[in-house]
Design a protein around this motif. Sequence first.
Motif, PDB file in Angstrom:
ATOM      1  N   TRP A  17      15.484 -35.208  -3.651  1.00  0.00           N
ATOM      2  CA  TRP A  17      15.033 -36.327  -2.815  1.00  0.00           C
ATOM      3  C   TRP A  17      13.589 -36.086  -2.399  1.00  0.00           C
ATOM      4  O   TRP A  17      13.114 -34.945  -2.345  1.00  0.00           O
ATOM      5  N   TYR A  18      12.875 -37.175  -2.101  1.00  0.00           N
ATOM      6  CA  TYR A  18      11.483 -37.058  -1.657  1.00  0.00           C
ATOM      7  C   TYR A  18      11.120 -38.287  -0.841  1.00  0.00           C
ATOM      8  O   TYR A  18      11.786 -39.329  -0.911  1.00  0.00           O
ATOM      9  N   GLY A  19      10.049 -38.161  -0.059  1.00  0.00           N
ATOM     10  CA  GLY A  19       9.552 -39.273   0.737  1.00  0.00           C
ATOM     11  C   GLY A  19       8.214 -39.749   0.207  1.00  0.00           C
ATOM     12  O   GLY A  19       7.475 -38.993  -0.441  1.00  0.00           O
ATOM     13  N   HIS A  22       2.639 -43.327   3.552  1.00  0.00           N
ATOM     14  CA  HIS A  22       2.341 -44.672   4.026  1.00  0.00           C
ATOM     15  C   HIS A  22       1.394 -45.359   3.042  1.00  0.00           C
ATOM     16  O   HIS A  22       0.429 -44.772   2.570  1.00  0.00           O
ATOM     17  N   GLN A  26       7.176 -48.363  -4.146  1.00  0.00           N
ATOM     18  CA  GLN A  26       7.940 -47.846  -5.280  1.00  0.00           C
ATOM     19  C   GLN A  26       8.136 -48.924  -6.345  1.00  0.00           C
ATOM     20  O   GLN A  26       8.426 -50.080  -6.034  1.00  0.00           O
ATOM     21  N   THR A 200       3.265 -35.227  -0.012  1.00  0.00           N
ATOM     22  CA  THR A 200       4.434 -35.744  -0.724  1.00  0.00           C
ATOM     23  C   THR A 200       5.295 -34.596  -1.231  1.00  0.00           C
ATOM     24  O   THR A 200       6.528 -34.629  -1.128  1.00  0.00           O
ATOM     25  N   THR A 203       7.808 -33.071   1.107  1.00  0.00           N
ATOM     26  CA  THR A 203       9.045 -33.793   1.426  1.00  0.00           C
ATOM     27  C   THR A 203      10.155 -33.526   0.409  1.00  0.00           C
ATOM     28  O   THR A 203      11.287 -33.964   0.614  1.00  0.00           O
ATOM     29  N   PRO A 209      19.362 -36.390   2.257  1.00  0.00           N
ATOM     30  CA  PRO A 209      19.019 -36.683   3.649  1.00  0.00           C
ATOM     31  C   PRO A 209      20.179 -37.319   4.417  1.00  0.00           C
ATOM     32  O   PRO A 209      20.292 -37.145   5.629  1.00  0.00           O
ATOM     33  N   ARG A 224      16.141 -33.151   7.247  1.00  0.00           N
ATOM     34  CA  ARG A 224      16.039 -34.482   6.669  1.00  0.00           C
ATOM     35  C   ARG A 224      14.674 -34.675   6.023  1.00  0.00           C
ATOM     36  O   ARG A 224      13.653 -34.277   6.562  1.00  0.00           O
ATOM     37  N   THR A 225      14.667 -35.277   4.824  1.00  0.00           N
ATOM     38  CA  THR A 225      13.405 -35.590   4.171  1.00  0.00           C
ATOM     39  C   THR A 225      12.705 -36.691   4.948  1.00  0.00           C
ATOM     40  O   THR A 225      13.261 -37.736   5.210  1.00  0.00           O
ATOM     41  N   GLU A 226      11.438 -36.451   5.288  1.00  0.00           N
ATOM     42  CA  GLU A 226      10.688 -37.419   6.080  1.00  0.00           C
ATOM     43  C   GLU A 226       9.590 -38.031   5.256  1.00  0.00           C
ATOM     44  O   GLU A 226       8.988 -37.389   4.393  1.00  0.00           O
ATOM     45  N   THR A 227       9.331 -39.292   5.522  1.00  0.00           N
ATOM     46  CA  THR A 227       8.226 -39.967   4.845  1.00  0.00           C
ATOM     47  C   THR A 227       6.910 -39.482   5.436  1.00  0.00           C
ATOM     48  O   THR A 227       6.755 -39.350   6.625  1.00  0.00           O
TER      49      THR A 227
END
Length: 233
Positions: A17-19, A22, A26, A200, A203, A209, A224-227
Motif C-alpha cells: 500500500w502507498y499514499g 497532495h 490516480q 511518497t 508511505t 491500512p 496506517r499509511t498516510e497521504t
Amino acid sequence: MNDRFDVAVAEPRPLFWYGLPHGYQQLDLDPSPEGLDEVAQRIRELPEEFRDRADQVFRLYAVVLTKLRKHEVLGCALGVHPDDGGAAAMSVITVSSLPMPGVNPKVVLTKMLADSTGTGPDEGIRPVELPIGTGFLVQSERTTVAPGLPPEGQEEPLEGTIWQGLVAVPDIASSSVITVQLVTGSVALADDYREVLLGTARTLSLTDPAAADEEPGPGAASGRTETVRSVFG
C-alpha cells in the motif's frame, strides 16, 4: 466483484500500500470496456472543433495504458502544481513491483550500490532509510522526445530535458523489488520533486491500512499509511 453466478469473488490482495501526495490524481489502469465505450460516445457527441483533439487525447491514453501494463506498472498518478512563475509544473508518479524469483532482491540492490561509480551527491545510487526498510535512490537528468509537433520545416521531433528519480525497495517476503518513480520536465524544481518522491516512498507499507489496529505480521510495517502533502502545498 461478482461472477456470472452472482457469487461474491474476493479482489486480489494488494502486494503493498502507498499514499499519494497532495495534487496528484490516480489514473485508472484497468478501465472497463463499458467505461471506454462511454468515453468514446461522449467524444463523438462533442462539437466538431473539439472532437479531433479529444479523440487524440483518448488514443494517447490507450497507448499509455498499453505501455504501463507492459512494464507491469501497478499505479500511476499525474500531478499539477504551480511553479515559482505561476505556471503549471507537471509530473508523473508510477509505482511498480519487479519480481526476482530465485534471488535475494536486497543482495542485488546492494551489489548495484557497490558497483555504482557516481561520486557527486546527485550521482549513482544511495541508500535511504524508510519505514518499510532500506531503499535505494537513483536520480538523473536526460534528454528525451517532448510532446507536441516540431516547428514548420523541422523534421526532427521536439526534445526536452527531464528529471527522473526512482526509489527501489527490496521486499524479501515476495522476492521482488518495489519501485516508486517520479518524472518531471520542471528540471529547475528537481530538489522539490526529490522530496515529493521520498515522501511518497515513506508511505510504502506491507500492512493493510484498513487493518492498522490488528497485530502486524513478521516483517510488516506498522501503522496506517498516510497521504503525503507535497512541498508545493
